[in-house]
Design an enzyme around this catalytic site. Structure first.
Site, short mmCIF file in Angstrom:
data_model
loop_
_atom_site.label_atom_id
_atom_site.label_comp_id
_atom_site.label_asym_id
_atom_site.label_seq_id
_atom_site.Cartn_x
_atom_site.Cartn_y
_atom_site.Cartn_z
N LYS A 45 7.65 8.53 3.17
CA LYS A 45 7.52 8.48 1.71
C LYS A 45 7.15 9.85 1.17
O LYS A 45 6.16 10.45 1.57
CB LYS A 45 6.44 7.47 1.31
N THR A 136 -2.37 -0.46 -8.77
CA THR A 136 -3.54 -1.07 -8.11
C THR A 136 -4.84 -0.41 -8.55
O THR A 136 -5.91 -0.89 -8.22
CB THR A 136 -3.42 -1.01 -6.57
O1 C5P Z 1 -3.57 7.08 2.97
P1 C5P Z 1 -3.17 5.73 2.51
O2 C5P Z 1 -2.63 4.84 3.62
O3 C5P Z 1 -4.23 5.04 1.67
O4 C5P Z 1 -1.92 6.02 1.55
C1 C5P Z 1 -1.26 5.03 0.84
C2 C5P Z 1 -0.07 5.59 0.14
O5 C5P Z 1 0.49 4.56 -0.67
C3 C5P Z 1 -0.35 6.76 -0.80
O6 C5P Z 1 0.79 7.61 -0.80
C4 C5P Z 1 -0.52 6.10 -2.15
O7 C5P Z 1 -0.18 6.95 -3.19
C5 C5P Z 1 0.49 4.95 -2.03
N1 C5P Z 1 0.23 3.83 -2.93
C6 C5P Z 1 -0.95 3.12 -2.90
N2 C5P Z 1 -1.14 2.08 -3.76
C7 C5P Z 1 -0.18 1.74 -4.62
C8 C5P Z 1 1.02 2.44 -4.66
C9 C5P Z 1 1.19 3.49 -3.78
O8 C5P Z 1 -1.83 3.42 -2.08
N3 C5P Z 1 -0.37 0.71 -5.41
#
Ligand code: C5P
Length: 254
Positions: A45, A136
């Site tokens: 991503k 979220t």
């Molecule tokens: O490091 P971590 O596993 O928490 O990263 C989660 C990824 O998912 C990050 O890139 C964050 O921006 C993304 N994301 C999220 N919650 C969302 C949408 C996207 O954590 N609702």
């Protein structure tokens, strides 16, 4: 022998469901990580930070390593502008992109149409379009603390409503926290994709994530893709971290 085969194939299925969030500040770090683990995961991503810093070339470089890309730029604008941006994204041959479902039906349809036409023109596959429902970072308590601004606002209801709307207008799926998955499955058709972030291995710190789930819980709930960032990216041995994720998720079948 048969049992080992079945476990192997379920691990292969889980492997393809893993999307690694490339939340690293430099091109060097991003490409090193891709090179290291690309055969062990499904996709990478690229989000706002990396894209804003490095531009489309980072996507091209990841694609040229043979890895799939989820471009998470969360488009939200008038239909014509979003359609034009989607055409540019299709030229990068990414496999998934995001837009805000709140942009409405016309915007989603314009994006979908643009993706299909441009993909046909370029001879590439049509990227999956995912809708972002309610961020979220919103919470019911937070909204209740500001009475009158959004009276009666219920995040879960809003998420389900927007997921259904996104599906009707042509999105292939949504990004959703694990908490909303069951409700989305109830209102949307089978095959509608659910992509879930907020994944941590047991015992890991949740950092800034309000609610976290383990890979196994996410797989059990039937999500299609798990977005995993820091669990893998901050590990001194990312390959080992991926293995731990697969082991934990795969132990569902044991
Ligand atoms: O490091 P971590 O596993 O928490 O990263 C989660 C990824 O998912 C990050 O890139 C964050 O921006 C993304 N994301 C999220 N919650 C969302 C949408 C996207 O954590 N609702």
């Amino acid at each position: 022998m048969l049992k080992i085969g079945a476990i192997m194939s379920s691990l292969e299925v889980i492997r393809k469901k893993i999307i690694v969030a490339l939340d690293v500040p430099t091109e060097e770090e991003a490409l090193k990580l891709v090179d290291r683990i690309k055969d062990q995961v499904g996709m990478f991503k690229v989000g706002l930070e990396l894209f804003t810093r490095l531009g489309p070339s980072i996507v091209q470089k990841i694609r040229s390593q043979g890895a799939s890309v989820f471009l998470d730029l969360k488009f939200y604008d008038i239909p014509n502008t979003v359609a034009a941006a989607v055409r540019q994204v299709v030229q990068l041959d990414v496999q998934m992109l995001t837009l805000h479902a709140a942009g409405g039906g016309e915007m989603i349809q314009a994006a979908k149409e643009a993706a299909e036409r441009e993909a046909k023109k370029r001879g590439v596959s049509v990227p999956k379009i995912l809708g972002v429902t309610v961020l979220t970072s919103f919470s019911d308590t937070q909204e209740k603390a500001r009475p009158g601004i959004l009276p009666g606002f219920r995040i879960d209801k809003m998420v389900h409503l927007m997921a259904k709307m996104a599906e009707k207008q042509g999105c292939d799926g949504v990004v959703s926290s694990l908490k909303e998955v069951a409700g989305i499955r109830e209102v949307c058709e089978k095959g509608f994709l659910i992509v879930t972030p907020g994944i941590r291995l047991p015992g890991e710190p949740s950092d800034d994530q309000k609610r976290v789930a383990t890979p196994r819980e996410a797989i059990k709930e039937g999500v299609d893709y798990l977005v995993i960032g820091r669990t893998i990216t901050r590990s001194p041995d990312p390959l080992q971290a991926v293995k731990k994720v697969l082991d934990q998720a795969g132990s569902i079948s044991n």
